[in-house]
Write an enzyme that holds these catalytic residues in place. Structure first.
Site, mmCIF file in Angstrom:
data_model
loop_
_atom_site.group_PDB
_atom_site.id
_atom_site.type_symbol
_atom_site.label_atom_id
_atom_site.label_comp_id
_atom_site.label_asym_id
_atom_site.label_seq_id
_atom_site.Cartn_x
_atom_site.Cartn_y
_atom_site.Cartn_z
ATOM 1 N N ILE A 78 15.725 6.253 5.691
ATOM 2 C CA ILE A 78 16.774 6.619 6.632
ATOM 3 C C ILE A 78 18.122 6.414 5.965
ATOM 4 O O ILE A 78 18.433 5.325 5.471
ATOM 5 C CB ILE A 78 16.660 5.847 7.958
ATOM 6 N N ALA A 79 18.901 7.473 5.888
ATOM 7 C CA ALA A 79 20.166 7.466 5.147
ATOM 8 C C ALA A 79 21.324 7.441 6.133
ATOM 9 O O ALA A 79 21.844 8.485 6.549
ATOM 10 C CB ALA A 79 20.252 8.687 4.225
ATOM 11 N N MET A 80 21.718 6.244 6.506
ATOM 12 C CA MET A 80 22.857 6.068 7.408
ATOM 13 C C MET A 80 24.063 5.501 6.667
ATOM 14 O O MET A 80 25.126 6.097 6.634
ATOM 15 C CB MET A 80 22.481 5.140 8.570
ATOM 16 N N GLU A 140 14.292 -1.716 16.255
ATOM 17 C CA GLU A 140 14.679 -2.173 14.919
ATOM 18 C C GLU A 140 15.049 -3.655 14.945
ATOM 19 O O GLU A 140 14.702 -4.420 14.030
ATOM 20 C CB GLU A 140 15.855 -1.343 14.412
ATOM 21 N N GLY A 173 14.016 -30.805 -2.646
ATOM 22 C CA GLY A 173 14.762 -31.447 -3.722
ATOM 23 C C GLY A 173 14.995 -30.502 -4.893
ATOM 24 O O GLY A 173 15.106 -29.281 -4.727
ATOM 25 N N ILE A 191 20.399 2.131 0.919
ATOM 26 C CA ILE A 191 19.359 2.894 1.601
ATOM 27 C C ILE A 191 17.983 2.361 1.224
ATOM 28 O O ILE A 191 17.545 2.485 0.073
ATOM 29 C CB ILE A 191 19.464 4.398 1.273
#
Length: 386
Positions: free
Chosen positions: A126-128, A244, A341, A160
């Site tokens: 998904i290319a937002m 989502e 530690g 992406i």
């Protein structure tokens, strides 16, 4: 606390997932971390397992069962096995991206792409996000211009997931000038001329999950690849955000629980001053705090999953789950590393990798700040009471 979320069918599925991960994923995971990408065989293996079919109608190759509990099991078992970053890509495909096709796609689009998704032969991305646009979806600048029976796409996308191995992208593009109504979604095959995978981005965590910069150089896309209505991109993108954010919450709680398990095992074995460090009061207090908060968070997330299945999960409740659980994961892994530690600071230890992986949670799927703002706005705090 005993969970009440799952029934025997889910338990049987969990056993199959656990066996698959131990046999097919754990041995290969170190190679994927070095290469910065998982093999395509992971997807086809998950497809054969049936892990990529939930939520997809049977006429398109899916199970026809829309039950997010199956998706949650894959996430939880990935955390338990220490291979969560390898499963981010398949999770993106089935939890986040495939639902766009299911809910918005035409029958032809579904017939063309969804059967391959269920078998693992089609990887989705998904290319937002863009270099200058993160949580502000309305600020997207990648442009698609109509030219006859095609859209011509130009622009750049960044951060992406699945960008390096996706066969098909759901791309958010600007088709008009209005900040919201000017956004549309296009299905863009990655073998399209003019499409470029610029580079796989180097990250501080999640090494097996490829996160990519992409470029579109006048990429021509058939007009029928428009997903949903023209101008309906913003509404489409926000419509699946609740699921989502539940995905992110499940990932966060299961990773926190896995970090706690690592720490409990370590403080039982590690000795100082002639005693296991688990016998020290400070260690007991810190372990008690982590265990309590994880149980409380798990109960809320389980309720969100049921609400999602019932179709009544609100964006506000999903936002509450997302910010609280991801901040919790950050606190847990930091405390867990402290209790390890000096050994915890070595980069090849599981707890050090868990600490690095956790940092992305508070940013993706909506940052903590965005989640709090959404919740605050829902309470109408600017309303004057008279």
């Amino acid at each position: 606390m005993k969970r009440q979320l799952f029934d025997p069918a889910h338990d049987a599925y969990r056993s199959r997932v656990r066996e698959f991960l131990e046999r097919e994923v754990v041995p290969k995971h170190p190679d994927w971390e070095r290469e910065g990408i998982v093999s395509r065989e992971l997807y086809t293996g998950l497809g054969a397992l049936g892990a990529l079919s939930h939520g997809i109608p049977s006429e398109y190759g899916g199970t026809g069962v829309d039950d997010f509990r199956y998706n949650a099991i894959l996430i939880e078992e990935g955390a338990r096995a220490g291979v969560s970053d390898g499963l981010v890509g398949p999770g993106l495909t089935i939890d986040i991206i495939a639902p766009y096709l299911v809910s918005m796609g035409t029958d032809e689009q579904k017939k063309r792409w969804l059967p391959g998704v269920t078998t693992g032969d089609v990887i989705l991305g998904i290319a937002m996000t863009e270099p200058g646009t993160g949580s502000d979806l309305a600020g997207i600048q990648t442009r698609a211009v109509r030219d006859g029976d095609e859209w011509v796409v130009s622009g750049t996308k960044k951060f992406i997931g699945n960008g390096m191995n996706a066969d098909l992208l759901v791309a958010a593009v600007r088709t008009g000038e209005d900040r919201h109504a000017g956004l549309s979604l296009l299905l863009i095959p990655t073998d399209s001329p003019g499409f470029e995978r610029v580079r796989n981005l180097s990250k501080i965590g999640l090494p097996a999950h490829n996160t990519t910069e992409l470029a579109f150089h006048e990429v021509r896309v058939p007009a029928e690849n428009l997903l949903g209505a023209e101008g309906g991109g913003f509404r489409g993108l926000t419509g699946n955000l609740a699921q989502e954010r539940v995905t992110a919450s499940v990932m966060a709680v299961s990773a926190a629980s896995a970090a706690l398990d690592l720490t409990v095992d370590y403080v039982r074995r590690r000795r100082a001053f002639d005693a296991p460090i688990g016998s020290f009061q400070n260690t007991r207090f810190r372990i008690a705090e982590m265990a309590t908060e994880i149980d409380i968070a798990q109960a809320f997330v389980d309720r969100c999953i049921l609400a999602l299945n019932e179709g009544d999960l609100t964006p506000v409740d999903a936002a509450k789950a997302k910010w609280w659980t991801t901040e919790l994961r950050g606190r847990v892994v930091d405390t867990a590393l402290q209790l390890h530690g000096g050994i915890g600071y070595l980069s090849d230890t599981p707890i050090a990798r868990a600490w690095l992986d956790a940092r992305a949670d508070r940013i993706f799927a909506g940052s903590t700040e965005i989640m709090k703002d959404l919740i605050g706005r829902s309470m109408k705090l600017d309303r004057l009471e008279t």
